[in-house]
Design a protein around this motif. Sequence first.
Motif, PDB file in Angstrom:
ATOM      1  N   TYR A  94       0.840  -1.196   0.000  1.00 18.02           N
ATOM      2  CA  TYR A  94       0.000   0.000   0.000  1.00 18.02           C
ATOM      3  C   TYR A  94       0.877   1.248   0.000  1.00 18.02           C
ATOM      4  O   TYR A  94       1.560   1.551   0.971  1.00 18.02           O
ATOM      5  CB  TYR A  94      -0.961  -0.026   1.195  1.00 18.02           C
ATOM      6  N   GLN A  95       0.852   1.939  -1.127  1.00 20.86           N
ATOM      7  CA  GLN A  95       1.666   3.154  -1.299  1.00 20.86           C
ATOM      8  C   GLN A  95       0.857   4.369  -0.866  1.00 20.86           C
ATOM      9  O   GLN A  95      -0.234   4.613  -1.397  1.00 20.86           O
ATOM     10  CB  GLN A  95       2.048   3.287  -2.769  1.00 20.86           C
ATOM     11  N   PRO A  96       1.352   5.143   0.094  1.00 22.04           N
ATOM     12  CA  PRO A  96       0.585   6.290   0.590  1.00 22.04           C
ATOM     13  C   PRO A  96       0.412   7.383  -0.463  1.00 22.04           C
ATOM     14  O   PRO A  96       1.312   7.650  -1.254  1.00 22.04           O
ATOM     15  CB  PRO A  96       1.439   6.809   1.756  1.00 22.04           C
ATOM     16  N   LYS A  97      -0.768   7.990  -0.455  1.00 19.63           N
ATOM     17  CA  LYS A  97      -1.011   9.205  -1.237  1.00 19.63           C
ATOM     18  C   LYS A  97      -0.939  10.367  -0.244  1.00 19.63           C
ATOM     19  O   LYS A  97      -1.694  10.386   0.734  1.00 19.63           O
ATOM     20  CB  LYS A  97      -2.392   9.169  -1.884  1.00 19.63           C
ATOM     21  N   VAL A  98      -0.031  11.272  -0.492  1.00 18.59           N
ATOM     22  CA  VAL A  98       0.247  12.326   0.488  1.00 18.59           C
ATOM     23  C   VAL A  98      -0.062  13.709  -0.075  1.00 18.59           C
ATOM     24  O   VAL A  98       0.317  14.024  -1.207  1.00 18.59           O
ATOM     25  CB  VAL A  98       1.726  12.269   0.943  1.00 18.59           C
ATOM     26  N   ASN A  99      -0.763  14.516   0.723  1.00 16.01           N
ATOM     27  CA  ASN A  99      -0.965  15.919   0.395  1.00 16.01           C
ATOM     28  C   ASN A  99       0.363  16.630   0.641  1.00 16.01           C
ATOM     29  O   ASN A  99       0.803  16.776   1.793  1.00 16.01           O
ATOM     30  CB  ASN A  99      -2.067  16.508   1.284  1.00 16.01           C
ATOM     31  N   MET A 100       1.020  17.066  -0.425  1.00 17.23           N
ATOM     32  CA  MET A 100       2.366  17.635  -0.283  1.00 17.23           C
ATOM     33  C   MET A 100       2.379  18.977   0.433  1.00 17.23           C
ATOM     34  O   MET A 100       3.417  19.449   0.867  1.00 17.23           O
ATOM     35  CB  MET A 100       3.019  17.772  -1.661  1.00 17.23           C
ATOM     36  N   GLY A 101       1.198  19.600   0.544  1.00 15.59           N
ATOM     37  CA  GLY A 101       1.126  20.868   1.260  1.00 15.59           C
ATOM     38  C   GLY A 101       1.062  20.672   2.760  1.00 15.59           C
ATOM     39  O   GLY A 101       1.772  21.335   3.527  1.00 15.59           O
ATOM     40  N   SER A 102       0.226  19.721   3.206  1.00 14.19           N
ATOM     41  CA  SER A 102       0.024  19.521   4.639  1.00 14.19           C
ATOM     42  C   SER A 102       0.796  18.336   5.202  1.00 14.19           C
ATOM     43  O   SER A 102       0.973  18.225   6.410  1.00 14.19           O
ATOM     44  CB  SER A 102      -1.471  19.317   4.916  1.00 14.19           C
TER      45      SER A 102
END
Length: 209
Positions: free
Chosen positions: A40-48
């Motif tokens: 499971y590859q995380p999807k990350v909000n690059m701003g927060s």
Amino acid sequence: KGKNNYHIFDTEKDRDIRGRHLHLERVAQGLAEEEFVLFYQPKVNMGSGETVGMEALIRWQHPERGLLAPFHFLPEIEHHALSITVGEWVIATALNQIKAWQAAGEEVPVSVNIGAEQLLQSDFVARLKKSLALHADVTIRLLTLEILETSALEDVEHVSRVMRECQELGIYFSLDDFGTGYSSLTYLKRLPATEIKIDQSFVRDMLND
């Protein structure tokens, strides 16, 4: 076939056919013996920095060859019924993981990739409903199906209908690799995706160029 005919035996082609047959048998055996796993590859909000979901990625924990990436085995089962079996295993496994996270108090959206062979089945929605029925305690909206733009364009009418029927069930769709096919914005009106994943070739060097 009668007189004055000849037939050429292509040893290399014969070897390729026998090799593919053996590979298909080995993949089927791997599924039966639970050698496949999902990462499971995380999807990350690059701003927060917040993790907003996961993408399920299939791997083959081969007993002799070690951990194999998809390009070692998926191309060989393309356009074969086994690709549908693998695809349905991925969906079922991802639903089990969503259930496990929910039991731990976490609601984590998970996206899974759907191959063209699986998506273009006439009974895709019916088979998906059966899988969902076996996971009735899972929050369906946490599941997103990712389809390649090129797969969707093989039969836009069918894919559009499938997407709408699945959305009625509460399942979201993501259109992957957008821009690698016809790159027409018209298709976005016909393919009701919730999310568009733009191909990296469109955004590479965009801060400098």
